[in-house]
Design a protein around this motif. Structure first.
Motif, mmCIF file in Angstrom:
data_model
loop_
_atom_site.group_PDB
_atom_site.id
_atom_site.type_symbol
_atom_site.label_atom_id
_atom_site.label_comp_id
_atom_site.label_asym_id
_atom_site.label_seq_id
_atom_site.Cartn_x
_atom_site.Cartn_y
_atom_site.Cartn_z
ATOM 1 N N SER B 68 26.834 -49.394 -71.818
ATOM 2 C CA SER B 68 27.772 -49.592 -72.740
ATOM 3 C C SER B 68 28.078 -47.620 -73.126
ATOM 4 O O SER B 68 28.767 -47.195 -73.364
ATOM 5 N N LEU B 69 26.540 -47.522 -73.364
ATOM 6 C CA LEU B 69 26.727 -45.805 -74.367
ATOM 7 C C LEU B 69 27.108 -45.105 -73.089
ATOM 8 O O LEU B 69 27.595 -44.530 -73.579
ATOM 9 N N LEU B 70 26.701 -45.380 -71.838
ATOM 10 C CA LEU B 70 26.795 -44.159 -70.614
ATOM 11 C C LEU B 70 28.494 -44.576 -71.414
ATOM 12 O O LEU B 70 29.097 -43.247 -71.029
ATOM 13 N N GLN B 132 31.475 -49.121 -59.751
ATOM 14 C CA GLN B 132 30.661 -48.221 -60.088
ATOM 15 C C GLN B 132 30.737 -48.402 -61.779
ATOM 16 O O GLN B 132 31.685 -48.906 -62.000
ATOM 17 N N VAL B 133 30.013 -48.076 -62.233
ATOM 18 C CA VAL B 133 29.449 -47.665 -63.904
ATOM 19 C C VAL B 133 31.157 -45.681 -63.811
ATOM 20 O O VAL B 133 32.178 -46.740 -64.889
ATOM 21 N N TRP B 134 31.325 -44.996 -63.495
ATOM 22 C CA TRP B 134 31.848 -44.886 -63.483
ATOM 23 C C TRP B 134 33.505 -44.550 -63.143
ATOM 24 O O TRP B 134 34.659 -44.210 -63.522
ATOM 25 N N ASP B 203 34.690 -51.140 -77.288
ATOM 26 C CA ASP B 203 34.713 -52.737 -77.869
ATOM 27 C C ASP B 203 35.863 -53.174 -76.754
ATOM 28 O O ASP B 203 35.946 -54.221 -76.368
ATOM 29 N N GLU B 204 36.204 -52.503 -74.739
ATOM 30 C CA GLU B 204 37.188 -52.771 -74.714
ATOM 31 C C GLU B 204 36.362 -53.734 -73.103
ATOM 32 O O GLU B 204 35.551 -53.718 -72.422
ATOM 33 N N PHE B 205 37.579 -54.441 -72.958
ATOM 34 C CA PHE B 205 36.449 -55.692 -72.053
ATOM 35 C C PHE B 205 37.618 -56.086 -70.618
ATOM 36 O O PHE B 205 36.766 -56.105 -69.933
ATOM 37 N N THR B 206 38.623 -56.306 -70.988
ATOM 38 C CA THR B 206 39.138 -56.656 -69.633
ATOM 39 C C THR B 206 39.666 -55.276 -68.535
ATOM 40 O O THR B 206 39.442 -56.196 -67.679
ATOM 41 N N VAL B 207 39.578 -54.245 -68.959
ATOM 42 C CA VAL B 207 39.788 -53.698 -67.924
ATOM 43 C C VAL B 207 38.397 -53.054 -67.146
ATOM 44 O O VAL B 207 38.190 -53.304 -65.721
ATOM 45 N N SER B 208 37.178 -53.045 -68.194
ATOM 46 C CA SER B 208 35.452 -53.001 -67.938
ATOM 47 C C SER B 208 36.004 -54.441 -66.889
ATOM 48 O O SER B 208 34.637 -54.081 -65.495
ATOM 49 N N TRP B 209 35.823 -55.257 -67.191
ATOM 50 C CA TRP B 209 35.958 -56.915 -66.889
ATOM 51 C C TRP B 209 36.278 -56.777 -64.960
ATOM 52 O O TRP B 209 35.554 -57.297 -64.543
ATOM 53 N N PHE B 210 37.577 -56.117 -64.933
ATOM 54 C CA PHE B 210 38.008 -56.430 -63.324
ATOM 55 C C PHE B 210 37.145 -54.569 -62.699
ATOM 56 O O PHE B 210 37.178 -55.264 -61.841
ATOM 57 N N VAL B 211 36.761 -53.502 -63.514
ATOM 58 C CA VAL B 211 36.885 -53.183 -62.322
ATOM 59 C C VAL B 211 34.951 -53.002 -62.240
ATOM 60 O O VAL B 211 34.423 -52.191 -61.466
ATOM 61 N N SER B 212 34.742 -53.873 -63.175
ATOM 62 C CA SER B 212 33.093 -53.294 -63.181
ATOM 63 C C SER B 212 32.046 -53.362 -62.274
ATOM 64 O O SER B 212 30.762 -53.319 -61.931
ATOM 65 N N GLY B 213 32.207 -54.313 -61.269
ATOM 66 C CA GLY B 213 31.787 -55.141 -60.591
ATOM 67 C C GLY B 213 30.423 -55.567 -61.404
ATOM 68 O O GLY B 213 30.234 -56.248 -62.737
ATOM 69 N N LEU B 214 28.618 -55.566 -60.845
ATOM 70 C CA LEU B 214 27.986 -55.299 -61.072
ATOM 71 C C LEU B 214 27.459 -55.270 -62.673
ATOM 72 O O LEU B 214 26.485 -55.258 -63.025
ATOM 73 N N ASN B 215 28.274 -53.714 -62.834
ATOM 74 C CA ASN B 215 27.777 -52.975 -63.911
ATOM 75 C C ASN B 215 28.819 -53.811 -65.628
ATOM 76 O O ASN B 215 29.088 -53.294 -65.368
ATOM 77 N N LYS B 216 27.955 -54.462 -66.041
ATOM 78 C CA LYS B 216 28.572 -55.348 -66.888
ATOM 79 C C LYS B 216 27.693 -54.274 -67.743
ATOM 80 O O LYS B 216 27.523 -53.651 -68.588
#
Lengths: 280, 264
Positions: B68-70, B132-134, B203-216
């Motif tokens: 999250s911080l990164l 990926q994280v990026w 705070d964002e979770f929708t887009v992160s949830w879709f694109v993050s893969g295993l990087n929660k």
């Protein structure tokens, strides 16, 4: 002012163009194209077929979800706008300049503060044996079923949109020329008459923009109808999630997303032309 | 007049109710994070820090914090950079299709996150950049840049446009006028924009949830816990999330309003 297009000008102008074309316009266009792709053996194949569109639009549950989502978002817009108005009116006209600034300062904080956790908090509060029912029981009421109802969904939507709508309404109301209101009162118009025929029409654009944002946010939110509303029937955003995550049917999810975008564009366009229409 | 006072009182009372409603979930979450009962309700159980202890000793939590911080720092920096470039262009230049240019820059917040999430997932997979994280950083920059642009544009609005031309007339090149006049003037807004966009990304979770893969990220981790049961740990994590994003938003606002008032 120097105004030629040289390296200096391009340095500032290009980043947003490049970034948005690559990562904003690109994805959206690709998603539209994807709604015509095919899925064979769990693999997506680039094609141009109407299959997904026919499949989705011929299903009853799709239209149920569509109508329910439009209904919930409209209800949320009406409720939020009505509840926000007295607060915005008070902040615009009945408190000092510094109180207003502080109030807006305080309202900006929750708008940018984890909506997800705030919804979870409501989930706990509204539960069968939660805080709200425990408090109501003290005064001999309840228990009420609040979770998995439309009421629950609306509380969730309010959590998302209320601060923003109050801020937008407050800004538009406090920009009204005060002399207009005084003039109406000097001409003998009562409070309600002044409110209805001077104050509200003068702030119309801001009020409608607030409502449009409320509609867009509610229409696209899955957290409130899922966790607080019980997802029966599901809304379109929930349908997108189910289709993408569980079914791996990205093209069908894209159909839902495109339908959502078309709906929102129609709503926003209608509302904004209404806002700027001259009064006769 | 009596009715006037009555209306005033009614409005104050109503405002109080509104603010209680808005802040109730935040306050409840903080209170229950220290409450011993497994299911959070009233009357409260006893004071405990066990939820915090469980959270702190969970390596997955720290992994999510790092991600999250990164993500939020990187998207904050990128969004602020892009936001500055766009705000400066809008402030300084007139050109054909400027309306379209501004629309392109400001539109992302008007598209529902769930739609962007699907679009980003599909597109990033297509170009081999999903999971990926990026991927999250790329997506969050799109979402955050308009906020940065808004904040910085408001600040530039207060700058006398002649200030820059004065520097040119005194022999400064455009680049050095940028470095010595515009940037120092915009600096508070840059800090403010960075804090605000970092909060949005955090705070964002929708887009992160879709694109993050295993990087929660933290909100994605919360989302996945929520699908199971009511877990009091969420209140502890939630309090941490509230504290972080509220601090960022408050700093952003304080810096912005302090400088704005001083210069006007």
């Amino acid at each position: 002012m120097k105004n030629k297009l040289d390296l200096y000008a391009l340095t500032w102008r290009m980043p947003v163009i490049v970034w948005q074309l690559l990562f904003f316009v690109g994805p959206l266009l690709f998603m539209i194209a994807m709604s015509f792709f095919l899925v064979k053996n769990y693999r997506m194949e680039e094609a141009f077929e109407m299959k997904n569109w026919i499949k989705m639009t011929s299903r009853g549950y799709f239209w149920d979800a569509y109508l329910y989502t439009v209904f919930l978002a409209s209800l949320s817009t009406v409720v939020t706008s009505l509840l926000a108005f007295p607060a915005a009116y008070g902040l615009a006209f009945k408190v000092s300049e510094s109180t207003r600034r502080w109030a807006i300062f305080l309202l900006i904080i929750p708008f940018f503060t984890s909506y997800l956790v705030r919804t979870f908090s409501w989930y706990v509060i509204l539960a069968e044996s939660g805080v709200a029912n425990a408090m109501l029981a003290y005064i001999g009421l309840g228990p009420f079923k609040m979770l998995n109802t439309i009421f629950g969904s609306i509380v969730g939507y309010l959590t998302l949109t209320f601060p923003l709508v109050i801020i937008l309404q407050t800004l538009s109301l406090s920009n009204i020329d005060r002399s207009l209101i005084e003039a109406a009162q000097n001409l003998g118009a009562g409070r309600l008459k002044t409110l209805w025929s001077v104050t509200i029409p003068s702030a119309k654009v801001g009020l409608i923009i607030g409502a449009v944002f409320c509609f867009i946010l509610s229409f696209g939110d899955f957290v409130a109808p899922y966790y607080l509303g019980g997802s029966k029937p599901p809304t379109l955003p929930i349908l997108i999630i189910d289709t993408t995550k569980a079914g791996q049917q990205w093209p069908r999810a894209a159909v839902v997303a495109v339908v959502m975008m078309l709906t929102l564009m129609t709503v926003a366009y209608t509302a904004i032309s209404l806002a700027y229409r001259k009064r006769r | 007049m009596n009715t006037d006072r009555l209306i005033r009182w009614a409005i104050w009372l109503y405002l109080l109710v509104v603010f209680v409603f808005v802040f109730t979930p935040i306050i409840t979450s903080v209170i229950f994070s220290f409450n011993s009962d497994r299911f959070p309700t009233v009357p409260l159980g006893s004071f405990t820090t066990k939820w915090y202890q469980t959270v702190i000793s969970d390596p997955d939590f720290w992994k999510a914090v790092r991600t999250s911080l990164l993500v939020s720092v990187c998207s904050g920096v990128l969004a602020t950079l892009i936001g500055f470039c766009t705000a400066y262009t809008d402030f300084r230049y007139q050109f054909r299709f400027k309306g379209a240019y501004i629309a392109l820059a400001l539109l992302p917040p008007t598209i529902p996150l769930i739609i962007l999430a699907l679009a980003m997932l599909a597109w990033l997979s297509k170009i081999g950049a999903s999971g990926q994280v990026w991927s999250i950083i790329i997506a969050h920059t799109v979402l955050c840049a308009p906020f940065a642009m808004g904040v910085i544009r408001l600040r530039l609005q207060q700058m006398d446009p002649d200030l820059e031309s004065a520097a040119w007339n005194l022999g400064a090149s455009e680049w050095s006028a940028m470095k010595n006049v515009v940037l120092p003037f915009a600096k508070p807004a840059l800090v403010s924009a960075f804090c605000l966009t970092m909060a949005v990304s955090f705070d964002e979770f929708t887009v992160s949830w879709f694109v993050s893969g295993l990087n929660k990220t933290i909100p994605v981790a919360i989302l996945e816990v929520l699908q199971g049961t009511v877990d009091p740990q969420i209140n502890a994590i939630g309090t941490f999330v509230f504290f972080t994003s509220m601090t960022l938003v408050i700093i952003a606002q304080l810096i912005f309003t302090a400088r704005t008032n001083r210069s006007s």
